[in-house]
Write a protein that holds these residues in place. Structure first.
Motif, PDB file in Angstrom:
ATOM      1  N   MET A 127      14.502 -13.306 -20.124  1.00  0.00           N
ATOM      2  CA  MET A 127      13.584 -12.974 -19.058  1.00  0.00           C
ATOM      3  C   MET A 127      13.468 -11.458 -18.985  1.00  0.00           C
ATOM      4  N   GLY A 128      12.247 -10.962 -19.139  1.00  0.00           N
ATOM      5  CA  GLY A 128      12.020  -9.537 -19.120  1.00  0.00           C
ATOM      6  C   GLY A 128      11.783  -9.013 -17.716  1.00  0.00           C
ATOM      7  N   LYS A 129      11.586  -7.716 -17.650  1.00  0.00           N
ATOM      8  CA  LYS A 129      11.301  -7.071 -16.370  1.00  0.00           C
ATOM      9  C   LYS A 129       9.905  -6.470 -16.445  1.00  0.00           C
ATOM     10  N   ILE A 130       9.239  -6.436 -15.294  1.00  0.00           N
ATOM     11  CA  ILE A 130       7.923  -5.823 -15.198  1.00  0.00           C
ATOM     12  C   ILE A 130       7.927  -4.818 -14.048  1.00  0.00           C
ATOM     13  N   ILE A 131       7.084  -3.798 -14.175  1.00  0.00           N
ATOM     14  CA  ILE A 131       6.882  -2.816 -13.113  1.00  0.00           C
ATOM     15  C   ILE A 131       5.484  -3.042 -12.560  1.00  0.00           C
ATOM     16  N   VAL A 132       5.419  -3.288 -11.258  1.00  0.00           N
ATOM     17  CA  VAL A 132       4.150  -3.549 -10.580  1.00  0.00           C
ATOM     18  C   VAL A 132       3.848  -2.355  -9.689  1.00  0.00           C
ATOM     19  N   LYS A 133       2.652  -1.785  -9.835  1.00  0.00           N
ATOM     20  CA  LYS A 133       2.250  -0.629  -9.052  1.00  0.00           C
ATOM     21  C   LYS A 133       0.938  -0.933  -8.340  1.00  0.00           C
ATOM     22  N   GLN A 134       0.879  -0.640  -7.041  1.00  0.00           N
ATOM     23  CA  GLN A 134      -0.346  -0.855  -6.290  1.00  0.00           C
ATOM     24  C   GLN A 134      -1.288   0.311  -6.558  1.00  0.00           C
ATOM     25  N   VAL A 135      -2.499   0.000  -7.050  1.00  0.00           N
ATOM     26  CA  VAL A 135      -3.453   1.044  -7.416  1.00  0.00           C
ATOM     27  C   VAL A 135      -4.714   1.021  -6.553  1.00  0.00           C
ATOM     28  N   LYS A 136      -4.923  -0.051  -5.781  1.00  0.00           N
ATOM     29  CA  LYS A 136      -6.075  -0.121  -4.890  1.00  0.00           C
ATOM     30  C   LYS A 136      -5.604  -0.524  -3.502  1.00  0.00           C
ATOM     31  N   SER A 137      -6.373  -0.137  -2.500  1.00  0.00           N
ATOM     32  CA  SER A 137      -6.015  -0.395  -1.112  1.00  0.00           C
ATOM     33  C   SER A 137      -6.170  -1.871  -0.770  1.00  0.00           C
ATOM     34  N   GLN A 138      -5.390  -2.307   0.205  1.00  0.00           N
ATOM     35  CA  GLN A 138      -5.483  -3.684   0.656  1.00  0.00           C
ATOM     36  C   GLN A 138      -6.436  -3.854   1.840  1.00  0.00           C
ATOM     37  N   ILE A 139      -7.119  -2.782   2.217  1.00  0.00           N
ATOM     38  CA  ILE A 139      -8.114  -2.878   3.283  1.00  0.00           C
ATOM     39  C   ILE A 139      -9.250  -3.788   2.815  1.00  0.00           C
ATOM     40  N   ASN A 140      -9.746  -4.614   3.712  1.00  0.00           N
ATOM     41  CA  ASN A 140     -10.826  -5.589   3.450  1.00  0.00           C
ATOM     42  C   ASN A 140     -10.412  -6.703   2.495  1.00  0.00           C
ATOM     43  N   CYS A 141      -9.114  -6.922   2.288  1.00  0.00           N
ATOM     44  CA  CYS A 141      -8.634  -8.047   1.489  1.00  0.00           C
ATOM     45  C   CYS A 141      -8.281  -9.195   2.423  1.00  0.00           C
ATOM     46  N   PRO A 142      -8.349 -10.425   1.931  1.00  0.00           N
ATOM     47  CA  PRO A 142      -7.922 -11.554   2.756  1.00  0.00           C
ATOM     48  C   PRO A 142      -6.441 -11.434   3.137  1.00  0.00           C
ATOM     49  N   GLN A 143      -6.069 -12.062   4.238  1.00  0.00           N
ATOM     50  CA  GLN A 143      -4.702 -11.989   4.732  1.00  0.00           C
ATOM     51  C   GLN A 143      -3.700 -12.523   3.706  1.00  0.00           C
ATOM     52  N   THR A 144      -4.079 -13.536   2.933  1.00  0.00           N
ATOM     53  CA  THR A 144      -3.152 -14.093   1.947  1.00  0.00           C
ATOM     54  C   THR A 144      -2.799 -13.069   0.871  1.00  0.00           C
ATOM     55  N   GLN A 145      -3.771 -12.241   0.486  1.00  0.00           N
ATOM     56  CA  GLN A 145      -3.490 -11.210  -0.511  1.00  0.00           C
ATOM     57  C   GLN A 145      -2.620 -10.104   0.077  1.00  0.00           C
ATOM     58  N   LYS A 146      -2.813  -9.770   1.341  1.00  0.00           N
ATOM     59  CA  LYS A 146      -1.963  -8.779   1.993  1.00  0.00           C
ATOM     60  C   LYS A 146      -0.524  -9.270   2.057  1.00  0.00           C
TER      61      LYS A 146
END
Length: 60
Positions: free
Chosen positions: A1-20
């Motif tokens: 099982m490998g490792k991944i790095i996740v980086k947020q690059v876009k804002s969560q404004i105007n996204c559905p609550q489930t994505q937030k």
């Protein structure tokens, strides 16, 4: 099982609550923040759900 790095690059404004909530469960709270996770099917599914808001790369 490998490792991944996740980086947020876009804002969560105007996204559905489930994505937030998905971003929060990944540990991403602000723009530009990076977290490292094991590449399990559950984590990969969460990343796939918010793939338009994050960038993913393999960790060495």
């Amino acid at each position: 099982m490998g490792k991944i790095i996740v980086k947020q690059v876009k804002s969560q404004i105007n996204c559905p609550q489930t994505q937030k909530l998905t971003l929060e469960s990944l540990g991403l709270r602000r723009l530009g923040q990076s977290v490292e996770h094991n590449a399990t099917p559950a984590v990969l599914g969460m990343v796939n759900k918010v793939k338009h808001l994050v960038s993913v790369e393999e960790a060495n």
